[in-house]
Design a protein around this motif. Structure first.
Motif, PDB file in Angstrom:
ATOM      1  N   UNK A 220      31.498  17.339  67.880  1.00 27.47           N
ATOM      2  CA  UNK A 220      31.850  17.059  66.214  1.00 27.47           C
ATOM      3  C   UNK A 220      32.861  15.857  66.422  1.00 27.47           C
ATOM      4  N   UNK A 221      33.679  15.600  66.391  1.00 27.52           N
ATOM      5  CA  UNK A 221      34.246  14.418  67.476  1.00 27.52           C
ATOM      6  C   UNK A 221      33.708  13.197  68.590  1.00 27.52           C
ATOM      7  N   UNK A 222      33.511  13.314  69.445  1.00 27.33           N
ATOM      8  CA  UNK A 222      32.490  12.941  69.785  1.00 27.33           C
ATOM      9  C   UNK A 222      31.186  12.372  69.774  1.00 27.33           C
ATOM     10  N   UNK A 223      30.413  13.004  68.715  1.00 25.17           N
ATOM     11  CA  UNK A 223      29.244  12.548  68.142  1.00 25.17           C
ATOM     12  C   UNK A 223      29.489  11.924  67.344  1.00 25.17           C
ATOM     13  N   UNK A 224      31.027  12.553  65.945  1.00 24.67           N
ATOM     14  CA  UNK A 224      30.509  11.426  64.865  1.00 24.67           C
ATOM     15  C   UNK A 224      30.940   9.969  65.914  1.00 24.67           C
ATOM     16  N   UNK A 225      32.240   9.707  66.469  1.00 23.69           N
ATOM     17  CA  UNK A 225      32.730   8.499  67.028  1.00 23.69           C
ATOM     18  C   UNK A 225      31.327   7.689  67.425  1.00 23.69           C
ATOM     19  N   UNK A 226      30.564   8.276  67.844  1.00 25.44           N
ATOM     20  CA  UNK A 226      29.991   7.780  68.854  1.00 25.44           C
ATOM     21  C   UNK A 226      28.917   7.102  67.765  1.00 25.44           C
ATOM     22  N   UNK A 227      28.364   7.671  66.532  1.00 25.78           N
ATOM     23  CA  UNK A 227      27.953   7.219  65.922  1.00 25.78           C
ATOM     24  C   UNK A 227      27.613   6.346  64.908  1.00 25.78           C
ATOM     25  N   UNK A 235      41.302  10.529  70.133  1.00 26.12           N
ATOM     26  CA  UNK A 235      41.320  11.644  70.380  1.00 26.12           C
ATOM     27  C   UNK A 235      39.389  11.808  70.545  1.00 26.12           C
ATOM     28  N   UNK A 236      38.887  11.178  69.748  1.00 28.39           N
ATOM     29  CA  UNK A 236      36.944  11.539  70.546  1.00 28.39           C
ATOM     30  C   UNK A 236      37.421  11.187  72.156  1.00 28.39           C
ATOM     31  N   UNK A 237      37.811  10.373  72.816  1.00 30.32           N
ATOM     32  CA  UNK A 237      37.707  10.571  74.353  1.00 30.32           C
ATOM     33  C   UNK A 237      38.419  10.800  74.976  1.00 30.32           C
ATOM     34  N   UNK A 238      39.035  11.485  74.404  1.00 38.61           N
ATOM     35  CA  UNK A 238      39.780  12.605  75.252  1.00 38.61           C
ATOM     36  C   UNK A 238      39.337  13.476  75.477  1.00 38.61           C
ATOM     37  N   UNK A 239      38.766  14.358  73.770  1.00 36.41           N
ATOM     38  CA  UNK A 239      37.980  15.537  74.221  1.00 36.41           C
ATOM     39  C   UNK A 239      36.444  14.959  74.890  1.00 36.41           C
ATOM     40  N   UNK A 240      35.993  13.365  74.856  1.00 35.60           N
ATOM     41  CA  UNK A 240      34.793  14.069  75.838  1.00 35.60           C
ATOM     42  C   UNK A 240      34.921  13.330  76.886  1.00 35.60           C
ATOM     43  N   UNK A 241      35.962  13.016  77.381  1.00 37.53           N
ATOM     44  CA  UNK A 241      36.717  13.354  79.031  1.00 37.53           C
ATOM     45  C   UNK A 241      36.592  15.082  79.247  1.00 37.53           C
ATOM     46  N   UNK A 242      37.538  15.867  78.385  1.00 40.01           N
ATOM     47  CA  UNK A 242      37.301  16.880  78.534  1.00 40.01           C
ATOM     48  C   UNK A 242      35.886  17.983  78.891  1.00 40.01           C
ATOM     49  N   UNK A 243      35.255  17.492  77.549  1.00 37.42           N
ATOM     50  CA  UNK A 243      33.726  17.975  77.753  1.00 37.42           C
ATOM     51  C   UNK A 243      32.991  17.562  79.353  1.00 37.42           C
ATOM     52  N   UNK A 244      32.992  16.160  79.335  1.00 40.14           N
ATOM     53  CA  UNK A 244      32.311  15.799  80.409  1.00 40.14           C
ATOM     54  C   UNK A 244      33.012  16.302  81.831  1.00 40.14           C
ATOM     55  N   UNK A 245      33.721  16.621  82.218  1.00 45.71           N
ATOM     56  CA  UNK A 245      34.369  17.771  82.567  1.00 45.71           C
ATOM     57  C   UNK A 245      33.854  19.155  82.798  1.00 45.71           C
ATOM     58  N   UNK A 246      33.807  19.727  81.889  1.00 46.99           N
ATOM     59  CA  UNK A 246      32.734  20.800  81.314  1.00 46.99           C
ATOM     60  C   UNK A 246      31.719  20.733  81.781  1.00 46.99           C
ATOM     61  N   UNK A 247      30.992  19.692  81.453  1.00 47.83           N
ATOM     62  CA  UNK A 247      29.474  20.227  81.307  1.00 47.83           C
ATOM     63  C   UNK A 247      29.198  19.570  83.086  1.00 47.83           C
ATOM     64  N   UNK A 248      29.770  18.741  84.043  1.00 43.53           N
ATOM     65  CA  UNK A 248      29.531  18.841  85.436  1.00 43.53           C
ATOM     66  C   UNK A 248      29.537  20.255  86.070  1.00 43.53           C
TER      67      UNK A 248
END
Length: 297
Positions: A220-227, A235-248
């Motif tokens: 949610x934090x990443x999507x809202x920041x992107x929008x 914080x959104x960038x930190x969340x994005x980096x972790x989510x990318x790690x999880x996605x990969x």
């Protein structure tokens, strides 16, 4: 755009007990946490939810529990089936259980051509009038890649209100979202594929993601920041980096639904592997997922 299929749409797994039964309590928790975090909708019994592996009674229970747990947030239902008869039955059951919309891929026992796809969606729309349908485009898995022209025709027919399209395909050039919108301006264009979404996919009306159901606050934090255009290293960038790690890590297993079940367990939702997960994850895959969880911000 205002549509039933806009914003961040979370696709939870369908948790299972040790004997393979649906764990409705665990599902309720997943849906409630996603809604509390601020997702815009929940989609059950699609690919992440292994919907084709459950019988009518199980599916009905899943939808009803999810609708209750969502407390007014839209709950959409995957209604894939190997025959038109089965798809129509699942569409009716989903409507009766309180679904806010349907997610339907052009799937059948025998591959469909364009005319058959158009007839399938028209049949479903006529069966459950007023219930919006999202075209779930899965070209890699189904061998059918919907064209902008066909989507435009389906939208003009009133058969679909939205599309869930891969955010990235090796042979597809950029500009797909704009091309789809040009063919059907009222169509909500959504994208799927966590790595592409998080890595900078084209702007779209919706993100469709299984990972968002397991880590909803971060997504949610990443999507809202992107929008909002405020992805500025906080914080959104930190969340994005972790989510990318999880996605990969999930994608690297080659068994994404099995990996999502494993990741769910590591994040606190106890579940057995999916019914269709005939081959378990390797020890290296499990170790990679454990490392991801250990590094969660």
């Amino acid at each position: 755009m205002t549509s039933a299929f806009t914003g961040l749409l979370a696709y939870p797994i369908t948790p299972l007990g040790d004997s393979g039964e649906v764990d409705l309590g665990a599902l309720e928790g997943l849906v409630a946490r996603a809604v509390d975090a601020g997702v815009d909708g929940v989609v059950v019994l699609a690919t992440s939810g292994a919907g084709v592996s459950f019988d009518h009674a199980e599916r009905d229970a899943v939808v009803r529990v999810a609708v209750a747990a969502a407390e007014g947030t839209p709950v959409h239902v995957g209604v894939a089936g190997e025959s038109v008869h089965l798809v129509v039955a699942r569409a009716r059951a989903a409507r009766d259980a309180g679904a806010g919309g349907l997610v339907l891929p052009p799937f059948a026992y025998l591959p469909l051509d364009g005319a058959e796809v158009r007839a399938l969606y028209a049949r479903v729309a006529a069966t459950v009038p007023g219930l919006p349908v999202c075209f779930y485009n899965k070209p890699v898995q189904l061998g059918f890649d919907v064209s902008p022209a066909l989507l435009g025709a389906l939208a003009a027919d009133g058969s679909v209100a939205a599309v869930k399209d891969p955010a990235s395909l090796p042979a597809r050039p950029g500009g797909r979202v704009a091309e789809l919108r040009a063919r059907a301006q009222a169509l909500a264009v959504g994208l799927s594929g966590d790595a592409a979404l998080l890595g900078g996919a084209e702007p779209a009306d919706a993100w469709h993601t299984g990972l968002a159901a397991l880590a909803p606050a971060e997504y949610v934090a990443v999507r809202r920041a992107r929008a909002a255009g405020t992805d500025d290293g906080g914080a959104a960038a930190t969340a994005q980096a972790w989510l990318l790690q999880a996605a990969h890590a999930v994608a690297a297993t080659g068994r994404p639904v099995t990996a999502l079940h494993a990741l769910a367990g590591l994040l606190g939702t106890r579940t057995a592997p999916p019914r269709d997960g005939l081959v378990p994850l390797t020890p290296n895959d499990e170790a990679a997922l454990r490392m991801v969880v250990a590094q969660r911000p």
